[in-house]
Design a protein around this motif. Sequence first.
Motif, PDB file in Angstrom:
ATOM      1  N   PRO A  18       0.837  -1.212   0.000  1.00 26.79           N
ATOM      2  CA  PRO A  18       0.000   0.000   0.000  1.00 26.79           C
ATOM      3  C   PRO A  18       0.871   1.261   0.000  1.00 26.79           C
ATOM      4  N   LEU A  19       1.572   1.504  -1.105  1.00 27.32           N
ATOM      5  CA  LEU A  19       2.528   2.612  -1.137  1.00 27.32           C
ATOM      6  C   LEU A  19       1.796   3.956  -1.195  1.00 27.32           C
ATOM      7  N   PRO A  20       2.133   4.889  -0.310  1.00 21.61           N
ATOM      8  CA  PRO A  20       1.503   6.223  -0.386  1.00 21.61           C
ATOM      9  C   PRO A  20       1.787   6.901  -1.726  1.00 21.61           C
ATOM     10  N   GLU A  21       2.957   6.604  -2.334  1.00 16.61           N
ATOM     11  CA  GLU A  21       3.279   7.225  -3.628  1.00 16.61           C
ATOM     12  C   GLU A  21       2.276   6.788  -4.703  1.00 16.61           C
ATOM     13  N   VAL A  22       1.809   5.540  -4.602  1.00 15.37           N
ATOM     14  CA  VAL A  22       0.839   5.046  -5.588  1.00 15.37           C
ATOM     15  C   VAL A  22      -0.480   5.789  -5.410  1.00 15.37           C
ATOM     16  N   GLN A  23      -0.874   5.944  -4.152  1.00 12.56           N
ATOM     17  CA  GLN A  23      -2.117   6.672  -3.882  1.00 12.56           C
ATOM     18  C   GLN A  23      -2.015   8.108  -4.406  1.00 12.56           C
ATOM     19  N   ALA A  24      -0.877   8.736  -4.152  1.00 12.95           N
ATOM     20  CA  ALA A  24      -0.688  10.117  -4.611  1.00 12.95           C
ATOM     21  C   ALA A  24      -0.734  10.186  -6.135  1.00 12.95           C
ATOM     22  N   ALA A  25      -0.128   9.177  -6.786  1.00 10.14           N
ATOM     23  CA  ALA A  25      -0.108   9.168  -8.259  1.00 10.14           C
ATOM     24  C   ALA A  25      -1.520   9.020  -8.815  1.00 10.14           C
ATOM     25  N   LEU A  26      -2.304   8.179  -8.164  1.00 10.65           N
ATOM     26  CA  LEU A  26      -3.692   8.004  -8.617  1.00 10.65           C
ATOM     27  C   LEU A  26      -4.477   9.298  -8.451  1.00 10.65           C
ATOM     28  N   GLN A  27      -4.249   9.962  -7.333  1.00 10.95           N
ATOM     29  CA  GLN A  27      -4.951  11.223  -7.099  1.00 10.95           C
ATOM     30  C   GLN A  27      -4.524  12.287  -8.113  1.00 10.95           C
ATOM     31  N   ARG A  28      -3.239  12.267  -8.450  1.00  9.25           N
ATOM     32  CA  ARG A  28      -2.740  13.232  -9.444  1.00  9.25           C
ATOM     33  C   ARG A  28      -3.402  12.990 -10.792  1.00  9.25           C
ATOM     34  N   ASN A 220      -8.905   2.391 -33.030  1.00  7.26           N
ATOM     35  CA  ASN A 220      -8.279   3.071 -31.891  1.00  7.26           C
ATOM     36  C   ASN A 220      -7.130   2.178 -31.449  1.00  7.26           C
ATOM     37  N   ASP A 221      -6.435   2.576 -30.413  1.00 10.80           N
ATOM     38  CA  ASP A 221      -5.318   1.752 -29.939  1.00 10.80           C
ATOM     39  C   ASP A 221      -5.935   0.615 -29.111  1.00 10.80           C
ATOM     40  N   ALA A 222      -6.121  -0.535 -29.767  1.00 12.86           N
ATOM     41  CA  ALA A 222      -7.002  -1.573 -29.200  1.00 12.86           C
ATOM     42  C   ALA A 222      -6.437  -2.272 -27.965  1.00 12.86           C
ATOM     43  N   PHE A 223      -5.124  -2.257 -27.797  1.00 11.85           N
ATOM     44  CA  PHE A 223      -4.536  -3.007 -26.673  1.00 11.85           C
ATOM     45  C   PHE A 223      -3.757  -2.066 -25.751  1.00 11.85           C
ATOM     46  N   ALA A 224      -4.323  -0.884 -25.538  1.00  9.10           N
ATOM     47  CA  ALA A 224      -3.551   0.165 -24.854  1.00  9.10           C
ATOM     48  C   ALA A 224      -3.425  -0.063 -23.352  1.00  9.10           C
ATOM     49  N   LEU A 225      -2.421   0.583 -22.767  1.00 12.19           N
ATOM     50  CA  LEU A 225      -2.340   0.771 -21.322  1.00 12.19           C
ATOM     51  C   LEU A 225      -3.028   2.111 -21.066  1.00 12.19           C
ATOM     52  N   SER A 226      -3.800   2.204 -19.980  1.00 13.01           N
ATOM     53  CA  SER A 226      -4.522   3.466 -19.746  1.00 13.01           C
ATOM     54  C   SER A 226      -3.653   4.452 -18.968  1.00 13.01           C
ATOM     55  N   GLU A 227      -4.069   5.699 -18.976  1.00 12.52           N
ATOM     56  CA  GLU A 227      -3.382   6.721 -18.186  1.00 12.52           C
ATOM     57  C   GLU A 227      -3.355   6.356 -16.711  1.00 12.52           C
ATOM     58  N   LEU A 228      -4.494   5.828 -16.239  1.00 15.23           N
ATOM     59  CA  LEU A 228      -4.594   5.471 -14.819  1.00 15.23           C
ATOM     60  C   LEU A 228      -3.579   4.374 -14.456  1.00 15.23           C
ATOM     61  N   GLN A 229      -3.430   3.392 -15.354  1.00 15.72           N
ATOM     62  CA  GLN A 229      -2.451   2.328 -15.107  1.00 15.72           C
ATOM     63  C   GLN A 229      -1.024   2.886 -15.158  1.00 15.72           C
ATOM     64  N   ALA A 230      -0.780   3.718 -16.182  1.00  9.76           N
ATOM     65  CA  ALA A 230       0.580   4.259 -16.345  1.00  9.76           C
ATOM     66  C   ALA A 230       0.977   5.111 -15.142  1.00  9.76           C
ATOM     67  N   VAL A 232       0.640   4.794 -12.008  1.00 10.65           N
ATOM     68  CA  VAL A 232       1.152   4.180 -10.765  1.00 10.65           C
ATOM     69  C   VAL A 232       2.545   3.562 -10.933  1.00 10.65           C
ATOM     70  N   LEU A 233       3.080   3.570 -12.138  1.00  9.91           N
ATOM     71  CA  LEU A 233       4.341   2.852 -12.367  1.00  9.91           C
ATOM     72  C   LEU A 233       5.628   3.662 -12.129  1.00  9.91           C
ATOM     73  N   PRO A 234       5.682   4.963 -12.485  1.00 10.13           N
ATOM     74  CA  PRO A 234       6.953   5.681 -12.268  1.00 10.13           C
ATOM     75  C   PRO A 234       7.452   5.627 -10.822  1.00 10.13           C
ATOM     76  N   CYS A 235       6.557   5.751  -9.848  1.00  6.66           N
ATOM     77  CA  CYS A 235       7.028   5.718  -8.454  1.00  6.66           C
ATOM     78  C   CYS A 235       7.557   4.325  -8.097  1.00  6.66           C
ATOM     79  N   GLN A 236       7.038   3.287  -8.734  1.00  4.32           N
ATOM     80  CA  GLN A 236       7.566   1.936  -8.472  1.00  4.32           C
ATOM     81  C   GLN A 236       8.917   1.754  -9.158  1.00  4.32           C
ATOM     82  N   LEU A 237       9.052   2.358 -10.351  1.00  4.42           N
ATOM     83  CA  LEU A 237      10.341   2.279 -11.056  1.00  4.42           C
ATOM     84  C   LEU A 237      11.450   2.925 -10.230  1.00  4.42           C
ATOM     85  N   GLU A 238      11.102   4.009  -9.548  1.00  6.19           N
ATOM     86  CA  GLU A 238      12.097   4.708  -8.726  1.00  6.19           C
ATOM     87  C   GLU A 238      12.685   3.802  -7.651  1.00  6.19           C
TER      88      GLU A 238
END
Length: 368
Positions: A18-28, A220-230, A232-238
């Motif tokens: 339950p990373l706070p950074e993920v929550q913050a990213a979702l809120q952003r 359309n881009d039929a197999f896309a990753l959504s903005e919401l999914q994208a 939450v990932l940068p903070c995990q990459l860090e």
Amino acid sequence: MACVNSQQPSYVVDWPRPLPEVQAALQRAFASGDWGRYAGQECEQLATLLANMHGNQDVHLCSSGTLAVELALRGLGVNAGDEVVLAAYDFPGNFRAIEAIGALPVLVDIQPDGWSYAPEQLERAISPQTVAIIVSHLHGNVAPIAELCATAHRAGVRVVEDACQMPGGSIGGRALGTFGDASVLSFGGSKLLTAGRGGAVLSHDPLVMQRIRVFAERGNDAFALSELQAAVLPCQLERLALDNQIRHARANYLRSLLIDVAAIRFSSLPDNSLPSYYKFGFRLNADPQQSEMTTARQQLLNRFDERKIPIGAGFRGFVQRSRRRCRAVSDLIEARRAASDTLLLHHPVLLCPANVIEELAMAIRACF
Ligand SMILES: Cc1ncc(COP(=O)(O)O)c(C=O)c1O
């Protein structure tokens, strides 16, 4: 990381954290109003970070690692009727990705000391119909990807490097996912980097990326990753490099605590490789009767289960697949063994402190 839950043994750990950074990213992402889109700022930022980590390759984000493998094969020009070589022990979706194109999987045996195949085995597998190979880094064991690429390229065959289980791993300081002609990552729910679902294909080759984008475009881009999914990932990459170091240290510690258990064995790692651990794999020691091995493993898994030890069975592999669906290069003896004797520790416990690893080791020992 909070590893201890009073109701459970301390080695039972929830994932994702339950990373706070993920929550913050979702809120952003929510506040930006763009969270319903596919291709916006969040996807762009994620693609840039992944490119930076992986030798500035071009990045195509997509809906899963499974699909990323299929897109990579299509990008490399695999067509119906072509052959694609893969290990006879691998993620089941990789076999299906080849079939989805109408190509033929060609099975090669794995090495006794791991879950990947050797260049000599690859040489025997390549035919005039072979267009591509898939090489997966599995269970904390880095594949000999540089050697396999060299062998494939000498024969004019292209390589999909599957790093879905090993983001952030490296060989001689070079990131996994930079060796193949196309490489794939997964952001599935249980993975080290998770968006609940998602994946990516990376390549330096503009033609490969163009083929992928043309195939993925269905109005359309039929197999896309959504903005919401994208988002939450940068903070995990860090955190990935540090987390990988911790997991590696804990995996080595666990191995040292269990090294004298006669019933199991661990694979060795090339000196210059740094794996990452989606699963930490080990093997039950060989038994002449494969059916007995499967039973012995199941009994052991039941005992693990009773103690809530997060260890499961490995992949079933493809040895049993009908030869109408694939070509096999040998009797696949090692892959057959691995399918019946592989055990996989799930990764979350590997971020726990050393005392939890000790508790886990004691619980595992008590099962033998
Ligand atoms: C080696 C390998 N390749 C591909 C995948 C597929 O990834 P996804 O679950 O995102 O479809 C997995 C998933 O576990 C995997 O282990």
